[in-house]
Design a protein around this motif. Structure first.
Motif, PDB file in Angstrom:
ATOM      1  N   ALA A   1      -3.704   4.870   2.184  1.00 43.11           N
ATOM      2  CA  ALA A   1      -1.991   4.761   2.749  1.00 43.11           C
ATOM      3  C   ALA A   1      -1.705   6.244   2.103  1.00 43.11           C
ATOM      4  O   ALA A   1      -1.019   6.674   3.047  1.00 43.11           O
ATOM      5  CB  ALA A   1      -1.824   3.769   1.494  1.00 43.11           C
TER       6      ALA A   1
ATOM      7  N   PRO B   1       0.954  -1.437  -0.129  1.00 42.62           N
ATOM      8  CA  PRO B   1       0.090  -0.113   0.099  1.00 42.62           C
ATOM      9  C   PRO B   1       0.711   1.491  -0.315  1.00 42.62           C
ATOM     10  O   PRO B   1       0.292   2.217  -0.276  1.00 42.62           O
ATOM     11  CB  PRO B   1      -0.751  -0.278   1.153  1.00 42.62           C
TER      12      PRO B   1
ATOM     13  N   ARG C   1      -6.373   0.655   3.041  1.00 39.80           N
ATOM     14  CA  ARG C   1      -5.432   0.804   1.895  1.00 39.80           C
ATOM     15  C   ARG C   1      -5.929   2.031   0.866  1.00 39.80           C
ATOM     16  O   ARG C   1      -4.906   2.684   0.875  1.00 39.80           O
ATOM     17  CB  ARG C   1      -5.416  -0.764   1.035  1.00 39.80           C
TER      18      ARG C   1
ATOM     19  N   ASP D   1      -5.123  -7.317   1.687  1.00 33.39           N
ATOM     20  CA  ASP D   1      -4.863  -6.624   1.047  1.00 33.39           C
ATOM     21  C   ASP D   1      -5.596  -5.779   0.837  1.00 33.39           C
ATOM     22  O   ASP D   1      -5.196  -4.710   0.793  1.00 33.39           O
ATOM     23  CB  ASP D   1      -4.598  -6.961  -0.565  1.00 33.39           C
TER      24      ASP D   1
ATOM     25  N   TRP E   1      -5.759  -3.282   3.744  1.00 33.89           N
ATOM     26  CA  TRP E   1      -5.875  -2.429   5.084  1.00 33.89           C
ATOM     27  C   TRP E   1      -3.658  -1.782   4.585  1.00 33.89           C
ATOM     28  O   TRP E   1      -2.596  -2.764   4.129  1.00 33.89           O
ATOM     29  CB  TRP E   1      -5.444  -3.083   6.937  1.00 33.89           C
ATOM     30  N   ALA E   2      -3.432  -0.621   4.886  1.00 35.18           N
ATOM     31  CA  ALA E   2      -2.816   0.026   5.096  1.00 35.18           C
ATOM     32  C   ALA E   2      -1.731  -0.267   6.914  1.00 35.18           C
ATOM     33  O   ALA E   2      -2.120   0.337   7.311  1.00 35.18           O
ATOM     34  CB  ALA E   2      -1.821   1.136   4.853  1.00 35.18           C
TER      35      ALA E   2
END
Lengths: 183, 90
Positions: free
Chosen positions: A163, A9, A160, A100, A102-103
């Motif tokens: 980010a 991210p 994400r 995939d 979340w940052a």
């Protein structure tokens, strides 16, 4: 056929350092939302302990350690960070892959509390927010999860899609704190 | 204004979304009749004093919360998880 490349991210944005504080991206890993079905909290906690070595976290707490952590993530929900989830969890909880989505960044350094104090409407000082404590709150206007992972280190998670904004807001605050100097 | 979330503790009002009168927890029976349903859907008191609202801890733990507060003094008198309130009354 197109060759697909995996991008994290915060790819190309991090790490950055200003003054005593460094913002870096965590290595991408398995992220799993675990939401126990009604009345099954103890069963989920037992499974988590057996399979991954940590209990289901109480509200505002995180369990486990670097590499295998369970972070309380809202009412009746925890995020398992690190291990591939044991299949037995699905018997007592709604389990969904969030890897995939979340940052994950780490804010580290002597002034990191001062950086977050500029952005977050919750008291995150060591005296009240200790290692293993976590909050769901806002950073500027973004929904985030913040966990203290060390005396001068926080794990911050956001969607994400946010980010770049997260990095921008944190970096702006880092520059401000660095320019002002400690004390 | 600060609201105490039963799970997260005292938080700034900006983390919450105002939903409306807590009457939404007392949904009438589907066969209760037009008058009862009209009252449930459309009619709200506008008290100068103590009121009970539903709030949503939008950027916190995502709980629905029943907040008892005073519209004159802005005091927040009591907060409880809506799920607990509902279970206690059903």
């Amino acid at each position: 056929m197109a060759e697909l490349l995996a991008k994290s991210p915060c790819d190309g944005l991090l790490p950055v350092t200003h003054g005593s504080v460094t913002l870096s991206e965590m290595d991408m890993t398995h992220l799993t939302s675990v939401a126990p079905y009604k009345g099954r909290d103890a069963d989920v906690s037992d499974t988590l302990k057996q399979a991954h070595g940590m209990a289901f976290p109480a509200p505002n707490r995180a369990t486990g350690k670097e590499g295998a952590r369970a972070v309380w993530f809202g009412r009746g929900q925890a995020m398992l960070i690190g291990p591939f989830p044991d299949a037995a969890l699905s018997a007592d909880a709604a389990v969904s892959d969030q890897s995939d989505a979340w940052a994950l960044v780490r804010l580290e350094g002597a002034d990191c509390e001062n950086v977050l104090a500029r952005l977050v409407p919750v008291d995150l000082r060591q005296s009240v927010f200790k290692r293993g404590h976590t909050v769901r709150t806002q950073l500027q206007h973004m929904t985030v999860s913040i966990t203290r992972t060390g005396d001068n280190a926080f794990l911050i998670m956001t969607f994400r899609s946010m980010a770049k904004t997260l990095v921008h807001d944190l970096e702006t605050a880092m520059q401000g704190v660095a320019a002002r100097g400690t004390g | 204004m600060r609201i105490t979330c039963p799970l997260c503790g005292e938080r700034d009002r900006r983390e919450f979304y105002y939903v409306g009168d807590a009457v939404a927890l007392n949904r009438p029976d589907p066969d209760a009749g037009d008058v009862v349903w009209d009252d449930y859907v459309h009619n709200r008191d506008n008290p100068a004093g103590v009121t009970r609202d539903l709030w949503y801890h939008e950027s916190g733990c995502a709980s629905w919360i029943v907040v008892t507060r005073n519209t004159i003094t802005h005091e927040v008198l009591e907060t409880a998880l809506a799920s607990d309130v509902k279970e206690a009354t059903s």
